[in-house]
Design a protein around this motif. Structure first.
Motif, PDB file in Angstrom:
ATOM      1  N   UNK A 134       0.839  -1.204   0.000  1.00 42.84           N
ATOM      2  CA  UNK A 134       0.000   0.000   0.000  1.00 42.84           C
ATOM      3  C   UNK A 134       0.878   1.260   0.000  1.00 42.84           C
ATOM      4  N   UNK A 135       2.000   1.236   0.758  1.00 42.72           N
ATOM      5  CA  UNK A 135       2.880   2.391   0.856  1.00 42.72           C
ATOM      6  C   UNK A 135       3.768   2.539  -0.391  1.00 42.72           C
ATOM      7  N   UNK A 136       3.981   1.399  -1.045  1.00 44.52           N
ATOM      8  CA  UNK A 136       4.845   1.426  -2.245  1.00 44.52           C
ATOM      9  C   UNK A 136       4.047   1.952  -3.439  1.00 44.52           C
ATOM     10  N   UNK A 137       4.460   3.088  -3.947  1.00 45.61           N
ATOM     11  CA  UNK A 137       3.711   3.723  -5.035  1.00 45.61           C
ATOM     12  C   UNK A 137       3.842   2.989  -6.366  1.00 45.61           C
ATOM     13  N   UNK A 138       4.844   2.111  -6.432  1.00 46.42           N
ATOM     14  CA  UNK A 138       5.024   1.344  -7.654  1.00 46.42           C
ATOM     15  C   UNK A 138       4.012   0.205  -7.783  1.00 46.42           C
ATOM     16  N   UNK A 139       3.447  -0.179  -6.614  1.00 47.30           N
ATOM     17  CA  UNK A 139       2.490  -1.310  -6.592  1.00 47.30           C
ATOM     18  C   UNK A 139       1.077  -0.760  -6.692  1.00 47.30           C
TER      19      UNK A 139
END
Length: 980
Positions: free
Chosen positions: A898-903
């Motif tokens: 959720x925190x990873x903007x790439x995902x």
């Protein structure tokens, strides 16, 4: 010379001489004074009896014949009085009987009877040729016709009474049976004539020969049949009946002299339906029944024949007329639609006497005389023994009928079949069982006076078994034990259960030896659609009776007799024996004993008994007694059977009285340990068990069903029942044996306070399981316990009803905030989600705490949050497939994603995760950590665990560096001070 020729005219072969002597005989018999020697032998008796002048002042050409008639009446009267005032001399007696004998072939020679019956002879016997006693027989047959004159009837009765005293007074009988009497030594000349001449002695002697299988001529048997019928038609022909029953006849049976009605009236009194009968009268009746032997041919009993004619024509038409099996056929149709009331009464009245002497049932006697002689030491048909009276012989036979080969001598197959037939008939009416009626007369009056319906008296005695006097209790106990081996003895029950037997039990019903199989089959099929109310009530009654003594369950008795003697001595009641043996089996199993103390065959049958007892609360007396008032209060409209009462008590468990509540809880604990004993679960889920758990051990049956509960093929009713049992299990850890075993060490370690406060006899309302759930969230449980708690959390997360504490504390909130979700037919976690969403609206502290606990649990494992897990299932598969489930690892994986903007997560998953973060944040504010350990656990289970740990680690490093620098400065300052 003429007198000698008259005496022997039957032997005269010369025709003219015979004709002459016949004419002379008519002249001689017209005046008693012409009969050779008669005047000399009877002169004094004529004067004493005042028979010399019959009609004073009148001259009657035929009055001399009435002198003989007067003497005959005097002779008959003497035989009918116990202490006669006037006695006829022996010489005159012989003379009177000799005259009667000489006049026996031609009724013209009996002047009194001839003139009394002239008109009746023309009316009834016009075409009957005189000679050889034919007219007599014809008149005898019409004696009770309405149009028969009273004068003729009296004369015929006197003649019949003389025949009863001396059979030779009947020409046809003496002639037809002459050779048979000689052949079977029934008229030994050197014995007193008064005994051997009696009709009763002749009949008994010849009947004995017939029953022994000897040949008696058909002519003689025909004559015997006529005279046996005659004795049954008119009681006055038997002096013993008049002597012994005079008072009873006057009191109970006056005005019933025709066609055997008086005798049947006396029989009715003996049965206890109209009063009491003296022993002498009863014995006289029993003797008469033996003399006439109506059991051999029902037509002998005219009253029975007339009453049952229509029944015989419809129900027994396949049996030859006169066959002894007609009576048996009538008994088989007793209390059926084909039976008529009058026939029923006459039949039972006769059977009362036949049942008291085994010899009076000719078929039984014929098939069993060899066995009776061999095993019971009986004598001949017309002989009696004080050591073995007639009534005791049948008891001896039926004791041997049900012996096993190991127990010794048994009856022949033919005899055993007959004994069973008689037992079937006796089961119809307790009065047909002499020993039962004799020993239980007082108890029948005391306990069963109002039980007047068919078969109710024996059921009543069985119901009051413990209250009966010892002798009666033994008789009823033995009979019940016999029924348990061969329930087909219970003819009325078999009749009621015929449809169910034909459909489900015909294989065992056809077995010649029952051995309890048929009753076991009926019990197993008691709730089939084909089962009717009468049969179900009868089977249940027998089950209830069986609980009084383990011997009443034949298969159980035979399988466990030795085990009971060894392990449970002095225990009689079946339920106590079952508990005793079950406890022994359980202890041996728990202790992993090398060898079970209870034998294998007993363990198998014990299982059958345990399963049968679960079907009806009345079969578990302790539970039933403890809950009687509660059943009345909460289950009054529920029917017994099918475990319905037990299920009702479970549903109302919170309202039950303390004692009942304890018993129900104990029952539930037993059922959860062994689900096969849960009758309702096994019944409702029978097909699902076959589908999903065919190989599963009975102990893990519920576990197997739970695992398959959400299958598309699962039956809705079974699913509902499984949910019920899950709710029950979650109320108390003791009702979940798998959890109890897995968390054996964890429960006292983490939930000691709850166990200490709880009373031994109270339920824990899910407190221990809630305690374990919190420790699961803290990741402090052992692996086995953690696995079980995870399953419970997953199940309760889908259905709020599986969480007793949540239900207890949030019932109002669920009603007010989540009513729509709670009403849903299928629970998939909607109510829990609703409570989480409305956390801010919850005012009750305890409810708020429960919801917060749910949130805490969901942080530990995504599987316990079904809504989130469903929303993020695809993302878990894509991004966290390599992550091992449990201990919050997959939850942490999702939070990092959720925190990873790439995902890019699925919108629904992203939304749900953000909602959860908000909820957790609120939960952290509302319920801060209680201590350092709780704080540590919150950090370890936090989705931002890595960030927090990084911050904490950085802070510690900075502090360490600051400390190090401060230490160096302090050291330099200290050195400078020293240098000064």
């Amino acid at each position: 010379m003429v007198s000698c020729l008259v005496d022997h005219r039957g032997n005269i072969t010369e025709y003219q001489c015979h004709q002459y002597i016949t004419k002379m005989t008519a002249i001689i018999f017209s005046d008693y004074r012409l009969i050779c020697g008669f005047m000399d032998d009877c002169k004094n008796d004529i004067n004493i009896l005042k028979c010399g002048s019959i009609r004073l002042g009148e001259k009657d050409a035929h009055s001399q014949g009435e002198v003989v008639s007067c003497l005959e009446k005097g002779l008959v009267k003497e035989a009918e009085e116990r202490d006669p005032k006037i006695q006829v001399s022996e010489l005159c007696k012989k003379a009177i009987l000799r005259v009667a004998e000489l006049s026996s072939d031609d009724f013209h020679l009996d002047r009194h009877l001839y003139f009394a019956c002239r008109d009746d002879r023309e009316r009834f016997c016009e075409n009957t040729q005189a000679g050889e006693g034919r007219v007599y027989k014809c008149l005898f047959n019409h004696k009770f016709e309405e149009s028969m004159s009273e004068k003729c009837r009296e004369a015929l009765t006197t003649r019949q009474k003389l025949i009863a005293q001396d059979y030779k007074v009947s020409y046809s009988l003496a002639k037809s049976c002459k050779s048979d009497l000689k052949k079977y030594r029934c008229n030994v000349e050197n014995l007193p004539r008064s005994r051997e001449a009696r009709l009763s002695y002749l009949l008994m002697c010849l009947e004995s020969a017939v029953h022994r299988g000897r040949q008696v001529s058909s002519e003689c048997q025909g004559e015997m049949l006529d005279y046996r019928r005659m004795l049954m038609e008119d009681f006055s022909l038997s002096p013993e009946i008049i002597l012994s029953c005079r008072g009873e006849i006057e009191h109970h049976c006056s005005g019933l002299h025709r066609k055997g009605r008086t005798l049947h009236c006396l029989m009715k009194v003996v049965r206890g339906e109209k009063g009491n009968l003296g022993m002498n009268c009863q014995q006289a009746l029993q003797t008469l029944i033996q003399e006439t032997d109506p059991g051999a041919d029902y037509r002998i009993d005219r009253a029975l024949n007339e009453a049952c004619e229509s029944v015989i024509q419809t129900a027994c038409k396949h049996i030859r007329s006169g066959d002894p099996m007609i009576l048996s056929c009538l008994m088989e149709h007793l209390y059926t639609e084909k039976m008529v009331e009058d026939c029923e009464h006459r039949l039972l009245e006769l059977q009362y006497f036949i049942s008291r002497d085994w010899k009076l049932d000719p078929v039984l006697y014929r098939k069993c005389q060899g066995d009776a002689s061999r095993l019971c030491h009986t004598h001949g048909w017309n002989e009696t023994s004080e050591l073995m009276p007639p009534g005791a012989v049948f008891s001896c036979l039926y004791r041997h009928a049900y012996r096993t080969e190991e127990q010794g001598r048994r009856l022949s197959r033919e005899c055993r079949a007959e004994v069973q037939r008689i037992l079937h008939q006796r089961a119809m009416d307790v009065k047909l069982d002499p020993a039962l009626q004799d020993k239980c007369l007082i108890d029948l009056g005391k306990w069963c006076s109002e039980k007047t319906e068919t078969g109710q008296e024996l059921e009543c005695l069985q119901d009051h078994l413990d209250d009966l006097v010892v002798e009666c209790r033994d008789i009823v106990g033995n009979l019940t034990e016999l029924e348990s081996e061969d329930i087909q003895i219970e003819a009325l029950l078999m009749r009621a259960c015929e449809p169910i037997i034909q459909n489900f039990c015909h294989d065992v019903a056809d077995n010649q030896i029952d051995s309890g199989d048929l009753m076991e089959c009926l019990i197993q099929n008691k709730h089939q659609k084909e089962m009717n109310e009468k049969c179900a009530i009868g089977v249940t009654h027998f089950q209830l009776v069986q609980m009084k003594d383990f011997r009443f369950s034949y298969k159980f008795k035979m399988a466990c007799k030795e085990d009971v003697l060894k392990l449970c001595p002095n225990i009689k009641k079946k339920v106590d024996v079952v508990i005793c043996l079950s406890t022994t089996v359980r202890n041996d199993t728990l202790q992993e004993a090398k060898e079970h103390r209870v034998s294998l065959k007993c363990r198998k049958q014990l299982r059958v008994e345990e399963l049968e007892m679960t079907e009806d609360i009345r079969l578990e007396p302790d539970l039933y007694e403890a809950c009687k008032s509660d059943i009345k209060n909460y289950c009054s409209t529920v029917q017994y059977g099918n475990a319905q009462i037990i299920e009702c008590l479970k549903e109302n468990k919170k309202q039950l009285s303390t004692r009942c509540h304890q018993k129900v809880f104990k029952l539930q604990e037993t059922e959860m340990m062994d689900p096969e004993l849960d009758y309702t679960l096994m019944r409702v889920c029978k097909q699902m068990i076959k589908r999903f758990c065919p190989e599963a051990d009975s102990k893990i049956m519920l576990q197997c069903l739970k695992q398959n509960k959400n299958s598309e093929l699962m039956d809705p009713k079974c699913k509902q029942m499984i949910t019920k049992r899950q709710i029950t299990q979650n109320t108390d850890y003791r009702l979940n044996p798998v959890l109890r075993k897995a968390c054996k060490a964890d429960i006292p370690k983490f939930c000691h306070g709850i166990l200490t406060k709880a009373k031994d006899d109270s339920e824990l309302e899910g407190q221990v399981i809630s305690c374990l759930k919190l420790r699961y969230a803290d990741q402090r449980l052992s692996s086995d316990c953690e696995d079980q708690i995870r399953i419970i959390i997953q199940e309760s997360a889908l259905d709020y009803r599986l969480d007793p504490q949540l239900q207890l504390h949030c019932s109002d909130e669920i009603s007010n905030l989540c009513a729509e979700e709670a009403a849903a037919q299928e629970q998939t976690g909607q109510v829990e989600e609703c409570l989480k969403v409305n956390l801010l609206k919850i005012k009750t502290e305890m409810c708020k705490k429960e919801v917060l606990n749910m949130l805490k649990e969901s942080k530990a494992d995504i599987f316990v949050d079904p809504v989130l897990h469903t929303a993020c299932a695809l993302d878990i598969k894509h991004h966290c497939a390599a992550i091992t489930p449990g201990r919050g690892r997959q939850m942490s994986c999702l939070m990092e994603a959720l925190e990873d903007k790439r995902v890019r997560l699925q919108p629904e998953c992203k939304k749900r995760l953000n909602d959860r973060i908000e909820m957790w944040s609120y939960a952290a504010k509302v319920a801060p950590a209680d201590g350092f350990s709780d704080l540590a656990m919150q950090v370890m289970t936090s989705p931002s665990k890595n960030y927090i740990l990084s911050v904490i680690s950085g802070s510690i490093c900075i502090l360490f560096l600051i400390g190090l620098m401060c230490g160096r400065i302090t050291k330099r300052v200290t050195r400078e001070l020293k240098d000064r």
